[in-house]
Design a protein around this motif. Sequence first.
Motif, mmCIF file in Angstrom:
data_model
loop_
_atom_site.group_PDB
_atom_site.id
_atom_site.type_symbol
_atom_site.label_atom_id
_atom_site.label_comp_id
_atom_site.label_asym_id
_atom_site.label_seq_id
_atom_site.Cartn_x
_atom_site.Cartn_y
_atom_site.Cartn_z
ATOM 1 N N UNK A 103 5.096 9.597 -6.608
ATOM 2 C CA UNK A 103 6.366 10.380 -6.466
ATOM 3 C C UNK A 103 7.157 9.245 -5.508
ATOM 4 N N UNK A 104 8.628 9.368 -5.828
ATOM 5 C CA UNK A 104 9.405 8.502 -4.877
ATOM 6 C C UNK A 104 9.519 7.008 -5.307
ATOM 7 N N UNK A 105 8.823 6.661 -6.303
ATOM 8 C CA UNK A 105 8.841 5.334 -6.841
ATOM 9 C C UNK A 105 10.223 4.864 -7.345
ATOM 10 N N UNK A 106 10.921 5.864 -8.112
ATOM 11 C CA UNK A 106 12.182 5.592 -8.592
ATOM 12 C C UNK A 106 13.166 5.602 -7.674
ATOM 13 N N UNK A 150 -2.948 12.898 -5.354
ATOM 14 C CA UNK A 150 -1.734 12.320 -5.305
ATOM 15 C C UNK A 150 -1.481 11.280 -4.349
ATOM 16 N N UNK A 151 -0.810 10.070 -4.762
ATOM 17 C CA UNK A 151 -0.662 9.102 -3.619
ATOM 18 C C UNK A 151 0.576 9.146 -2.992
ATOM 19 N N UNK A 152 0.674 8.892 -1.772
ATOM 20 C CA UNK A 152 2.039 8.922 -1.224
ATOM 21 C C UNK A 152 2.409 7.337 -0.987
ATOM 22 N N UNK A 153 3.347 7.040 -1.131
ATOM 23 C CA UNK A 153 4.167 5.652 -0.831
ATOM 24 C C UNK A 153 3.718 5.486 0.469
ATOM 25 N N UNK A 154 3.469 4.218 0.888
ATOM 26 C CA UNK A 154 3.055 3.840 2.341
ATOM 27 C C UNK A 154 4.283 2.700 2.554
ATOM 28 N N UNK A 155 5.400 3.536 2.817
ATOM 29 C CA UNK A 155 6.537 2.765 3.200
ATOM 30 C C UNK A 155 6.535 2.139 4.450
ATOM 31 N N UNK A 156 5.811 2.953 5.565
ATOM 32 C CA UNK A 156 5.872 2.645 6.827
ATOM 33 C C UNK A 156 4.682 1.199 6.919
ATOM 34 N N UNK A 157 3.636 1.528 6.575
ATOM 35 C CA UNK A 157 2.671 0.446 6.806
ATOM 36 C C UNK A 157 2.814 -0.751 5.924
ATOM 37 N N UNK A 158 3.568 -0.695 4.751
ATOM 38 C CA UNK A 158 3.808 -1.796 3.838
ATOM 39 C C UNK A 158 5.385 -2.501 4.021
ATOM 40 N N UNK A 159 5.725 -2.046 5.065
ATOM 41 C CA UNK A 159 7.489 -2.119 5.244
ATOM 42 C C UNK A 159 7.780 -3.687 4.874
ATOM 43 N N UNK A 160 6.976 -4.535 5.262
ATOM 44 C CA UNK A 160 7.173 -5.965 5.546
ATOM 45 C C UNK A 160 7.537 -6.555 4.026
ATOM 46 N N UNK A 161 6.901 -5.708 2.747
ATOM 47 C CA UNK A 161 7.321 -6.222 1.470
ATOM 48 C C UNK A 161 8.656 -5.994 1.013
ATOM 49 N N UNK A 162 9.538 -5.129 1.934
ATOM 50 C CA UNK A 162 11.074 -4.963 1.717
ATOM 51 C C UNK A 162 11.442 -6.348 1.922
ATOM 52 N N UNK A 163 11.575 -6.662 3.315
ATOM 53 C CA UNK A 163 12.183 -7.937 3.774
ATOM 54 C C UNK A 163 11.507 -9.429 3.353
ATOM 55 N N UNK A 164 10.194 -9.268 3.268
ATOM 56 C CA UNK A 164 9.452 -10.739 2.902
ATOM 57 C C UNK A 164 8.328 -10.341 2.077
ATOM 58 N N UNK A 165 8.638 -10.020 0.801
ATOM 59 C CA UNK A 165 7.394 -9.617 -0.223
ATOM 60 C C UNK A 165 6.665 -10.793 -0.366
#
Length: 292
Positions: A214-217, A267-282
Amino acid sequence: MAVLSIQSHVVYGYAGNTAAVFPLQRLGREVWAINTVEFSNHTGYGSWRGKALGAELTSDLVLGLEERGVLNQCEAILSGYLGEAEVAKAIINAVKKVRRANPDALYCLDPVMGDKGRGFYVKPQIPQIIKNDLVPLADIIFPNLFEMETLTGINIENTSDAIKAINTLHKMGPGIVLLTSFKETDGELSMIASDKKNIYKITTPELPLGDGVAGTGDMTAAVFLSQYLNTNNLEKTLNLCTSSVYGILEESFKSKNKKQINDNNVSIELKLIEAQEHFANPAYSFKAVKIN
């Protein structure tokens, strides 16, 4: 400059604004968030607490922004899950007010209606309101495969079908279309983006996410919008967005413990905080291919 994001909100996990606001902020955007619903968790869990917040609140909050004289600072409006059909009217009025203050502002529509396997998960009148009232107003639209087929009436089984559907959607209004989920080959997933002049397809390995996350879109729409505002280039935007989203999804999948790996009911939840470096530096660098 800011993004006005009008979407759902959940207390636990990530969907709607909880999946969109942080990625936008991590990519350097000021975000003005208006919540259309307040739920304990996303509806994919089968049960939840909370309520829809209604059109009156959305309109009142936008009025408050107008009274502060800040709408000229808004460079884009992003809308998602409506909750109530009447919220569409509040969004239309918000778009009109922002465009009066800043004629260059973009309206970006995530036409949240349903998904393959689940079908519709919004109130019955909402799909028609999205199609008739919101789509013609949008500059950018982010449908998944189910939503693309619903909006265009075209059954999409291959790339040719997808291009036909994209062109149909362009005729309805949006200048940029991003088909966020498309599968033509086992083991791979693609996104297809078009700006009427060029159509690009980008493909990644398919992660074993069961019924999805959920939330991927919502996250994808936020990242795409932010990168497009930076680059004003469809191909670059698609490359950067896909690379970030894949990295976040991979980290989210890795969060399942060994017992959960083969259990599609978890149900898997997005790991936005833990993986946040992928936003700025994928960590990944996927490249789009021009297909038309």
